[in-house]
Design an enzyme around this catalytic site. Structure first.
Site, PDB file in Angstrom:
ATOM      1  N   GLY A  46       0.838  -1.197   0.000  1.00  0.00           N
ATOM      2  CA  GLY A  46       0.000   0.000   0.000  1.00  0.00           C
ATOM      3  C   GLY A  46       0.864   1.235   0.000  1.00  0.00           C
ATOM      4  O   GLY A  46       2.028   1.196   0.424  1.00  0.00           O
ATOM      5  N   GLN A  51       2.946   9.961   1.424  1.00  0.00           N
ATOM      6  CA  GLN A  51       4.287   9.381   1.506  1.00  0.00           C
ATOM      7  C   GLN A  51       5.200   9.823   0.370  1.00  0.00           C
ATOM      8  O   GLN A  51       6.412   9.654   0.453  1.00  0.00           O
ATOM      9  CB  GLN A  51       4.213   7.854   1.530  1.00  0.00           C
ATOM     10  N   CYS A  91       5.807  -0.308   7.153  1.00  0.00           N
ATOM     11  CA  CYS A  91       5.517   0.881   6.349  1.00  0.00           C
ATOM     12  C   CYS A  91       6.738   1.206   5.499  1.00  0.00           C
ATOM     13  O   CYS A  91       7.865   1.168   5.991  1.00  0.00           O
ATOM     14  CB  CYS A  91       5.208   2.038   7.290  1.00  0.00           C
ATOM     15  N   LEU A  92       6.510   1.557   4.233  1.00  0.00           N
ATOM     16  CA  LEU A  92       7.632   1.913   3.355  1.00  0.00           C
ATOM     17  C   LEU A  92       8.349   3.166   3.835  1.00  0.00           C
ATOM     18  O   LEU A  92       9.504   3.385   3.476  1.00  0.00           O
ATOM     19  CB  LEU A  92       7.131   2.117   1.918  1.00  0.00           C
ATOM     20  N   HIS A 133      -4.260   1.718   7.575  1.00  0.00           N
ATOM     21  CA  HIS A 133      -2.904   2.261   7.685  1.00  0.00           C
ATOM     22  C   HIS A 133      -2.707   3.423   6.704  1.00  0.00           C
ATOM     23  O   HIS A 133      -2.213   4.494   7.072  1.00  0.00           O
ATOM     24  CB  HIS A 133      -1.914   1.119   7.413  1.00  0.00           C
ATOM     25  N   GLU A 134      -3.135   3.215   5.442  1.00  0.00           N
ATOM     26  CA  GLU A 134      -2.950   4.253   4.422  1.00  0.00           C
ATOM     27  C   GLU A 134      -3.869   5.448   4.683  1.00  0.00           C
ATOM     28  O   GLU A 134      -3.480   6.595   4.433  1.00  0.00           O
ATOM     29  CB  GLU A 134      -3.178   3.691   3.010  1.00  0.00           C
ATOM     30  N   HIS A 137      -2.191   7.678   7.018  1.00  0.00           N
ATOM     31  CA  HIS A 137      -1.180   8.536   6.365  1.00  0.00           C
ATOM     32  C   HIS A 137      -1.826   9.819   5.850  1.00  0.00           C
ATOM     33  O   HIS A 137      -1.245  10.904   5.959  1.00  0.00           O
ATOM     34  CB  HIS A 137      -0.542   7.812   5.178  1.00  0.00           C
TER      35      HIS A 137
END
Ligand code: NI
Length: 167
Positions: A46, A51, A91-92, A133-134, A137
């Protein structure tokens, strides 16, 4: 298409709150394509526009093994959530850190696709956790914000050190 640079925690731009998308135009479709390409290249399941330092309410997800099930959510809203997920997440923007944070097991919500068509969605398991999660963000919240202050400080120190070494 382009692979975009992913902001790394504790970059303060990860705490910006995204604005709703108002025009479903070619710029939006380019952003969605770039987000997807960046997510697949990482690789990740995701990615939120926040991000890549674009503060608009857009996220992409693909939790399939074959990477052939891209989901796009523009201006997503949760309608309801229930249960409690036991999945660990990463997470990236926070490489190498995995932990559990409070998430619903099952969610229902609504969003728009990249062409401006409204749709409702329902998700469980990994996709459910990924969407929550996204969506966080987009509100300027990173999953480590749920952890203890001590853990957050340790993670920030570790990542700052790594970032110095990798430029
Ligand atoms: Ni993330």
């Amino acid at each position: 298409m382009a692979i975009l640079q992913i902001l790394q925690y504790p970059d303060p731009r990860l705490h910006k709150v995204a604005e709703p998308v108002r025009s479903f135009d070619e710029n939006l479709r380019d952003l969605v394509r770039d987000l997807a390409e960046t997510m697949y290249a990482a690789p990740g399941v995701g990615l939120a526009a926040t991000q890549v330092d674009v503060h608009r309410q857009v996220l992409v997800a693909d939790v399939s093994d074959e990477h052939d099930d891209l989901r796009v959510f523009v201006n997503p809203v949760l309608i309801e959530g229930d249960g409690e997920s036991a999945l660990e997440e990463g997470c990236l923007s926070v490489p190498g850190v995995y932990d559990r944070v409070p998430r619903f097991e099952h969610i229902r919500g609504r969003a728009y696709d990249a062409s401006g068509n409204a749709f409702e969605f329902e998700a469980t398991g990994l996709l459910s956790v990924c969407i929550q999660h996204e969506m966080d963000h987009l509100k300027g919240r990173v999953f480590v914000d749920y952890l203890s202050r001590l853990k957050q400080n340790r993670i920030a120190a570790k990542l700052r050190k790594q970032q110095r070494h990798t430029g």
